[in-house]
Design a protein around this motif. Sequence first.
Motif, PDB file in Angstrom:
ATOM      1  N   THR A 235      -3.004 -30.813  91.157  1.00  0.00           N
ATOM      2  CA  THR A 235      -4.067 -31.337  90.290  1.00  0.00           C
ATOM      3  C   THR A 235      -5.213 -31.886  91.134  1.00  0.00           C
ATOM      4  O   THR A 235      -4.993 -32.687  92.046  1.00  0.00           O
ATOM      5  CB  THR A 235      -3.533 -32.450  89.373  1.00  0.00           C
ATOM      6  OG1 THR A 235      -2.468 -31.940  88.572  1.00  0.00           O
ATOM      7  CG2 THR A 235      -4.637 -32.956  88.464  1.00  0.00           C
ATOM      8  N   VAL A 236      -6.425 -31.466  90.817  1.00  0.00           N
ATOM      9  CA  VAL A 236      -7.648 -32.005  91.445  1.00  0.00           C
ATOM     10  C   VAL A 236      -8.529 -32.533  90.320  1.00  0.00           C
ATOM     11  O   VAL A 236      -8.920 -31.790  89.413  1.00  0.00           O
ATOM     12  CB  VAL A 236      -8.399 -30.921  92.240  1.00  0.00           C
ATOM     13  CG1 VAL A 236      -9.696 -31.495  92.812  1.00  0.00           C
ATOM     14  CG2 VAL A 236      -7.522 -30.364  93.341  1.00  0.00           C
ATOM     15  N   LEU A 237      -8.846 -33.807  90.380  1.00  0.00           N
ATOM     16  CA  LEU A 237      -9.655 -34.451  89.337  1.00  0.00           C
ATOM     17  C   LEU A 237     -11.011 -34.836  89.901  1.00  0.00           C
ATOM     18  O   LEU A 237     -11.090 -35.508  90.939  1.00  0.00           O
ATOM     19  CB  LEU A 237      -8.943 -35.699  88.813  1.00  0.00           C
ATOM     20  CG  LEU A 237      -9.739 -36.581  87.837  1.00  0.00           C
ATOM     21  CD1 LEU A 237      -9.982 -35.852  86.526  1.00  0.00           C
ATOM     22  CD2 LEU A 237      -9.017 -37.908  87.596  1.00  0.00           C
ATOM     23  N   VAL A 238     -12.078 -34.399  89.238  1.00  0.00           N
ATOM     24  CA  VAL A 238     -13.437 -34.859  89.543  1.00  0.00           C
ATOM     25  C   VAL A 238     -13.872 -35.737  88.373  1.00  0.00           C
ATOM     26  O   VAL A 238     -14.001 -35.258  87.240  1.00  0.00           O
ATOM     27  CB  VAL A 238     -14.408 -33.684  89.738  1.00  0.00           C
ATOM     28  CG1 VAL A 238     -15.805 -34.207  90.058  1.00  0.00           C
ATOM     29  CG2 VAL A 238     -13.920 -32.757  90.845  1.00  0.00           C
ATOM     30  N   LEU A 239     -14.066 -37.000  88.644  1.00  0.00           N
ATOM     31  CA  LEU A 239     -14.348 -38.004  87.613  1.00  0.00           C
ATOM     32  C   LEU A 239     -15.741 -38.576  87.855  1.00  0.00           C
ATOM     33  O   LEU A 239     -16.062 -38.974  88.975  1.00  0.00           O
ATOM     34  CB  LEU A 239     -13.290 -39.103  87.698  1.00  0.00           C
ATOM     35  CG  LEU A 239     -13.635 -40.501  87.190  1.00  0.00           C
ATOM     36  CD1 LEU A 239     -13.791 -40.507  85.689  1.00  0.00           C
ATOM     37  CD2 LEU A 239     -12.569 -41.502  87.623  1.00  0.00           C
ATOM     38  N   LEU A 240     -16.568 -38.626  86.796  1.00  0.00           N
ATOM     39  CA  LEU A 240     -17.912 -39.180  86.963  1.00  0.00           C
ATOM     40  C   LEU A 240     -18.460 -39.692  85.629  1.00  0.00           C
ATOM     41  O   LEU A 240     -17.951 -39.344  84.560  1.00  0.00           O
ATOM     42  CB  LEU A 240     -18.871 -38.139  87.522  1.00  0.00           C
ATOM     43  CG  LEU A 240     -19.311 -36.980  86.615  1.00  0.00           C
ATOM     44  CD1 LEU A 240     -20.672 -36.451  87.046  1.00  0.00           C
ATOM     45  CD2 LEU A 240     -18.289 -35.842  86.635  1.00  0.00           C
ATOM     46  N   GLY A 241     -19.511 -40.508  85.712  1.00  0.00           N
ATOM     47  CA  GLY A 241     -20.256 -40.913  84.524  1.00  0.00           C
ATOM     48  C   GLY A 241     -21.371 -39.923  84.256  1.00  0.00           C
ATOM     49  O   GLY A 241     -21.826 -39.224  85.164  1.00  0.00           O
ATOM     50  N   ASP A 242     -21.803 -39.858  83.006  1.00  0.00           N
ATOM     51  CA  ASP A 242     -22.906 -38.951  82.690  1.00  0.00           C
ATOM     52  C   ASP A 242     -24.270 -39.624  82.772  1.00  0.00           C
ATOM     53  O   ASP A 242     -25.272 -38.994  83.095  1.00  0.00           O
ATOM     54  CB  ASP A 242     -22.712 -38.297  81.319  1.00  0.00           C
ATOM     55  CG  ASP A 242     -22.375 -39.292  80.223  1.00  0.00           C
ATOM     56  OD1 ASP A 242     -22.533 -40.512  80.445  1.00  0.00           O
ATOM     57  OD2 ASP A 242     -21.920 -38.862  79.143  1.00  0.00           O
ATOM     58  N   HIS A 243     -24.306 -40.939  82.506  1.00  0.00           N
ATOM     59  CA  HIS A 243     -25.573 -41.679  82.593  1.00  0.00           C
ATOM     60  C   HIS A 243     -25.285 -43.163  82.473  1.00  0.00           C
ATOM     61  O   HIS A 243     -24.184 -43.593  82.121  1.00  0.00           O
ATOM     62  CB  HIS A 243     -26.543 -41.237  81.487  1.00  0.00           C
ATOM     63  CG  HIS A 243     -25.984 -41.347  80.097  1.00  0.00           C
ATOM     64  ND1 HIS A 243     -25.764 -42.548  79.463  1.00  0.00           N
ATOM     65  CD2 HIS A 243     -25.583 -40.393  79.214  1.00  0.00           C
ATOM     66  CE1 HIS A 243     -25.259 -42.342  78.260  1.00  0.00           C
ATOM     67  NE2 HIS A 243     -25.138 -41.036  78.084  1.00  0.00           N
ATOM     68  N   GLN A 244     -26.289 -43.966  82.756  1.00  0.00           N
ATOM     69  CA  GLN A 244     -26.215 -45.403  82.577  1.00  0.00           C
ATOM     70  C   GLN A 244     -26.220 -45.760  81.085  1.00  0.00           C
ATOM     71  O   GLN A 244     -26.725 -44.986  80.258  1.00  0.00           O
ATOM     72  CB  GLN A 244     -27.430 -46.068  83.228  1.00  0.00           C
ATOM     73  CG  GLN A 244     -27.380 -46.148  84.741  1.00  0.00           C
ATOM     74  CD  GLN A 244     -26.844 -47.484  85.216  1.00  0.00           C
ATOM     75  OE1 GLN A 244     -25.734 -47.887  84.864  1.00  0.00           O
ATOM     76  NE2 GLN A 244     -27.628 -48.180  86.005  1.00  0.00           N
ATOM     77  N   PRO A 245     -25.676 -46.933  80.729  1.00  0.00           N
ATOM     78  CA  PRO A 245     -25.804 -47.390  79.340  1.00  0.00           C
ATOM     79  C   PRO A 245     -27.246 -47.790  79.046  1.00  0.00           C
ATOM     80  O   PRO A 245     -28.042 -47.979  79.971  1.00  0.00           O
ATOM     81  CB  PRO A 245     -24.866 -48.600  79.292  1.00  0.00           C
ATOM     82  CG  PRO A 245     -24.856 -49.123  80.690  1.00  0.00           C
ATOM     83  CD  PRO A 245     -24.950 -47.903  81.572  1.00  0.00           C
ATOM     84  N   PRO A 246     -27.610 -47.935  77.752  1.00  0.00           N
ATOM     85  CA  PRO A 246     -28.985 -48.314  77.391  1.00  0.00           C
ATOM     86  C   PRO A 246     -29.390 -49.656  77.978  1.00  0.00           C
ATOM     87  O   PRO A 246     -28.560 -50.432  78.474  1.00  0.00           O
ATOM     88  CB  PRO A 246     -28.946 -48.365  75.864  1.00  0.00           C
ATOM     89  CG  PRO A 246     -27.809 -47.490  75.480  1.00  0.00           C
ATOM     90  CD  PRO A 246     -26.789 -47.660  76.560  1.00  0.00           C
ATOM     91  N   ALA A 247     -30.694 -49.936  77.874  1.00  0.00           N
ATOM     92  CA  ALA A 247     -31.272 -51.115  78.522  1.00  0.00           C
ATOM     93  C   ALA A 247     -30.694 -52.424  78.018  1.00  0.00           C
ATOM     94  O   ALA A 247     -30.692 -53.413  78.751  1.00  0.00           O
ATOM     95  CB  ALA A 247     -32.789 -51.108  78.340  1.00  0.00           C
ATOM     96  N   ARG A 248     -30.216 -52.476  76.781  1.00  0.00           N
ATOM     97  CA  ARG A 248     -29.686 -53.750  76.290  1.00  0.00           C
ATOM     98  C   ARG A 248     -28.423 -54.152  77.042  1.00  0.00           C
ATOM     99  O   ARG A 248     -27.996 -55.309  76.986  1.00  0.00           O
ATOM    100  CB  ARG A 248     -29.426 -53.690  74.787  1.00  0.00           C
ATOM    101  CG  ARG A 248     -28.199 -52.951  74.331  1.00  0.00           C
ATOM    102  CD  ARG A 248     -28.057 -53.144  72.809  1.00  0.00           C
ATOM    103  NE  ARG A 248     -26.798 -52.653  72.300  1.00  0.00           N
ATOM    104  CZ  ARG A 248     -26.555 -51.418  71.937  1.00  0.00           C
ATOM    105  NH1 ARG A 248     -27.529 -50.521  72.040  1.00  0.00           N
ATOM    106  NH2 ARG A 248     -25.373 -51.055  71.466  1.00  0.00           N
ATOM    107  N   VAL A 249     -27.829 -53.223  77.793  1.00  0.00           N
ATOM    108  CA  VAL A 249     -26.695 -53.517  78.657  1.00  0.00           C
ATOM    109  C   VAL A 249     -27.095 -53.443  80.123  1.00  0.00           C
ATOM    110  O   VAL A 249     -26.815 -54.346  80.899  1.00  0.00           O
ATOM    111  CB  VAL A 249     -25.520 -52.547  78.388  1.00  0.00           C
ATOM    112  CG1 VAL A 249     -24.463 -52.633  79.475  1.00  0.00           C
ATOM    113  CG2 VAL A 249     -24.894 -52.856  77.044  1.00  0.00           C
ATOM    114  N   SER A 250     -27.772 -52.366  80.515  1.00  0.00           N
ATOM    115  CA  SER A 250     -28.105 -52.175  81.932  1.00  0.00           C
ATOM    116  C   SER A 250     -29.301 -53.012  82.367  1.00  0.00           C
ATOM    117  O   SER A 250     -29.481 -53.266  83.562  1.00  0.00           O
ATOM    118  CB  SER A 250     -28.366 -50.701  82.224  1.00  0.00           C
ATOM    119  OG  SER A 250     -29.431 -50.224  81.446  1.00  0.00           O
ATOM    120  N   GLY A 251     -30.117 -53.455  81.401  1.00  0.00           N
ATOM    121  CA  GLY A 251     -31.271 -54.269  81.732  1.00  0.00           C
ATOM    122  C   GLY A 251     -32.516 -53.437  81.980  1.00  0.00           C
ATOM    123  O   GLY A 251     -32.447 -52.238  82.244  1.00  0.00           O
ATOM    124  N   SER A 252     -33.660 -54.085  81.909  1.00  0.00           N
ATOM    125  CA  SER A 252     -34.935 -53.401  82.100  1.00  0.00           C
ATOM    126  C   SER A 252     -35.083 -52.984  83.560  1.00  0.00           C
ATOM    127  O   SER A 252     -34.826 -53.751  84.475  1.00  0.00           O
ATOM    128  CB  SER A 252     -36.084 -54.332  81.699  1.00  0.00           C
ATOM    129  OG  SER A 252     -37.324 -53.721  81.936  1.00  0.00           O
TER     130      SER A 252
END
Length: 590
Positions: free
Chosen positions: A512-529
């Motif tokens: 088994t080979v797993l490539v794990l990643l996020g697709d994008h940052q959360p919106p600004a109300r979480v990630s900030g301006s």
Amino acid sequence: MPVITPFHRPPGAAGTAEDPGSTPGPAAPPTLGARLRHWRAWRSRHPRTAAAVRGTTTALAAVLVLGALLLPGSLAALEPNRFARIPVEAVVAAVLLLRVPRVPRLVLAALFGAGLGALTVLNLLDMGFTEYLGRGFNVVLDWGLLDDAHSYVADSMGAAAAAWAAVGAVVGVLLLLVLMTLAAVRLGELLAAHRERAARGALTAATVWMTCAALGVQTFGVPVAARNASAAVQAQARRAADTLRDEAAFAKEAKTDRFGATPGAQLVPDLRGKDVIFTFVESYGRTALDDPVVAPGVGRTLDTGTKALAEAGYRARSGWLTSATYGGGSWLGHSTFMSGLWVDNQQRYRTVTAGDRLTLTEAFRRTGAWDTVGVMPGVRKAWPEAEWYGLDTVYDAFDVGYEGPRFSWSTMPDQYALEAFQRLEHGRERDRPLMAEIILTSSHQPWAPVPELVGWEELGDGSVFDGIEARGVRASDVIADPARSKEEYGRSVAYSLTSLVQWLERYGTDDTVLVLLGDHQPPARVSGSGAGRDVPVSVVARDPEVLDAIDGWNWTEGLEPARDAPVWRMDSFRDRFLTAYGSVPHPTRG
């Protein structure tokens, strides 16, 4: 005394001269002329009140027009000091209205007001898009995303809330256009009624504006001389022109492919015999590891996961990718990662998916050595892109036997989606290894309610989640509260990562080979301006040769990338991955 019967009415009784026995109908509504005469008579009887009404109406019209002219295009800039300025557009409009006869003046004022109303709508859209997607609204490309926004509200808060929101938005836009038009006409007539004083005022305002612009005069930290509205129009026009120019250039770029003509036998030969699984975790961005509210919980989850996987014989390497999208538009991140092209808008997405660009997933199918599968619990309608991705089989929200509750936007918990993948594909007897693309959706906003892990043997058809969903946090309690959003976002990411780690511990093999990643940052109300677009990416395997092949990438040991680990653009991953595992370039040219 005469006897009164239904057919005999005394003088003065209800009836008409033509038909004394008839009942009178409703009175005809007063004509416009009658209404105007009534209004003039009322003004004559109540001059002070009428003057107060006129003054209030004029003041409101001025506030509406000036506010629209000075309205910024982002929530971060929406501060009181932005409205203590002189808009040049107001000065120019006043001069023009003073120089034309009455009928052209009315037409010009109405057009100015309607245009200002439309610009205000675009500014409001800019605010929303900047808040959620980290960019302004594109008048060429983004109208279709409003339908996606409606679907998101329906999925998160119910069809009734979505319907009311849509009706409210339409009514609000129409009301804004009407009020802005009436306000501009009102101010135009006021200028004409006091032509000499208005001309002197316009000249004075123009002089002050030019002086302040030349000297750079500021109040409360912002320039006094403002040209917000014209700058916003220019920005929208420039954005539209750039979009139209980009279409042809990107279509040509998409045809230039380093591995476009590589035969299947020369693609990823060093992964032959491996089950390769590409897994996207929704909204899993750098914020999850940097934000002081979110990072402690997610960091503990990654640390625990790294240790658990090590005990199961797995090692991991992690780095950073800069996503082509922010806050939403997951499909743009997915297609960028898989195609090796920077797909940052819907036009580019349509162009690339309509072509024959080699994707990572298609590379595995082209070899003929893998079965290719997609697990897409967020897909609930026809998805023709499956062929472009190179997926032989796709399991959408309706194909995995789930009978449990939805968790807001997410159709099912990630734990169930992973177990369904095991049951339907990964755990079956097969002649060839498996290449899979799996989208985990439990960390999709609004992050309420968040599922809880249950025993893997208890999953069944998903009904076990009924009670968990019922006692969970409601989306309406989280969406409007940034602090609560951060907390629930962190919980959702931790849940998704834990589900994936447990699945790998339970069902993973030496191959088994797993490539794990996020697709994008959360919106600004979480990630900030002003947050960046970086997302974590990890490669996990038992076979040491799999990780030795990427040793030159200088990624961090474990599931959590170091803050100073290498950062690549997401579109560069495809070629690096293909090269690392032995693929031979055979370019195609546009």
